[in-house]
Motif scaffolding. Sequence first.
Motif, PDB file in Angstrom:
ATOM      1  N   CYS A 255       0.829  -1.204   0.000  1.00  0.00           N
ATOM      2  CA  CYS A 255       0.000   0.000   0.000  1.00  0.00           C
ATOM      3  C   CYS A 255       0.870   1.263   0.000  1.00  0.00           C
ATOM      4  CB  CYS A 255      -0.929  -0.002   1.213  1.00  0.00           C
ATOM      5  SG  CYS A 255      -2.261  -1.225   1.091  1.00  0.00           S
ATOM      6  N   SER A 268      -0.758   6.903   4.910  1.00  0.00           N
ATOM      7  CA  SER A 268      -1.880   7.329   5.767  1.00  0.00           C
ATOM      8  C   SER A 268      -2.803   8.278   5.008  1.00  0.00           C
ATOM      9  CB  SER A 268      -1.344   8.006   7.027  1.00  0.00           C
ATOM     10  OG  SER A 268      -0.574   7.113   7.796  1.00  0.00           O
ATOM     11  N   ALA A 271      -4.709   6.229   2.478  1.00  0.00           N
ATOM     12  CA  ALA A 271      -5.777   5.432   3.089  1.00  0.00           C
ATOM     13  C   ALA A 271      -6.974   6.296   3.455  1.00  0.00           C
ATOM     14  CB  ALA A 271      -5.241   4.707   4.323  1.00  0.00           C
ATOM     15  N   ARG A 275     -10.591   5.594   1.661  1.00  0.00           N
ATOM     16  CA  ARG A 275     -11.792   5.235   2.419  1.00  0.00           C
ATOM     17  C   ARG A 275     -12.919   6.230   2.153  1.00  0.00           C
ATOM     18  NH1 ARG A 275     -11.866   2.272   8.159  1.00  0.00           N
ATOM     19  NH2 ARG A 275     -14.110   1.890   8.248  1.00  0.00           N
ATOM     20  N   THR A 281     -11.022   0.388   3.398  1.00  0.00           N
ATOM     21  CA  THR A 281      -9.586   0.662   3.393  1.00  0.00           C
ATOM     22  C   THR A 281      -8.946   0.012   2.170  1.00  0.00           C
ATOM     23  OG1 THR A 281      -9.033  -1.328   4.639  1.00  0.00           O
ATOM     24  CG2 THR A 281      -9.584   0.664   5.911  1.00  0.00           C
TER      25      THR A 281
END
Length: 294
Positions: A255, A268, A271, A275, A281
Amino acid sequence: MKRTPDNHRQVEYNYAFTTPGFPLAVRLEENATATAEHIHENFSELVIVLSGSATHNIANRKYKLVAGDIFVIGERQLHSYSDTVNFCYCNVIMDWNQLKLPLSDLPTRAGYQTLFVIDRQDTTPEKFDNRFRLNQEQLQIVLQMLRNLEQLQSDHHFEAIGQFMLLVGYLCDCCSQREKSGSSLPQSLGHLVAKMEKNCERNYSISTMCREAGMSRATFFRSFINYYGMPPLEYLIQLRIKRSMQLLAESTLSCSEIALRCGFSNSSYFALHFRRQTGVTPTAYRRTWQNAES
């Protein structure tokens, strides 16, 4: 034609499409006469002027049309033709929502953004000041494509859609060639969005976007939201999320690696936006794909 609640003449959907259930049609208008002012019911028209001349009345302006002119009339654009002289043109009538074409790399071409996204929605008085015009060689190639499409539309729908895709691709390439020599503001915006589609991982600041589009900040934001329905950075994030979904499904990259490849500064931040866009996620999305394949 029926009348709309605001008393405009409207070409009805079932009249426009000659084959029920098939959202694509070709109409060749030879020695066309003047038309009454009208709008379209949930369909667009790709118009190619084949010969002669006419005046196009749209957005409270009048424009001279000659052979080779090409433009798209959207669903709610009030327009008419007048002063016709040996006027021959072809309408390719299409319902984009029902066609559901696999666009693939088409959005990365400036000609597609200009002709089929911006031009289709453009209702400004300046719409036809910088319209696209085919040269004679290009027009002859397009004419043959139109004849092929006309022959296929009644009972060879699969082949007709394929021919239509070839036509759209060719017109986008012709239009993109013009883009390279400099053009109007909508065309510059189309060129920018095509670059964003192709290289969404790039760092596009608002100042860079404005410079490449040749617009002031206020004009750029107003134009972008008008044609694409959202601010430019939000559009860019959507492109990045779309690219990341493909990588999550088709690659074994982590990721963090996918985040960097798609233009996000860290996993981060990636993500968070993933979302917001998808409701899950990145890890959960990848797991869904893996479970579906096992």
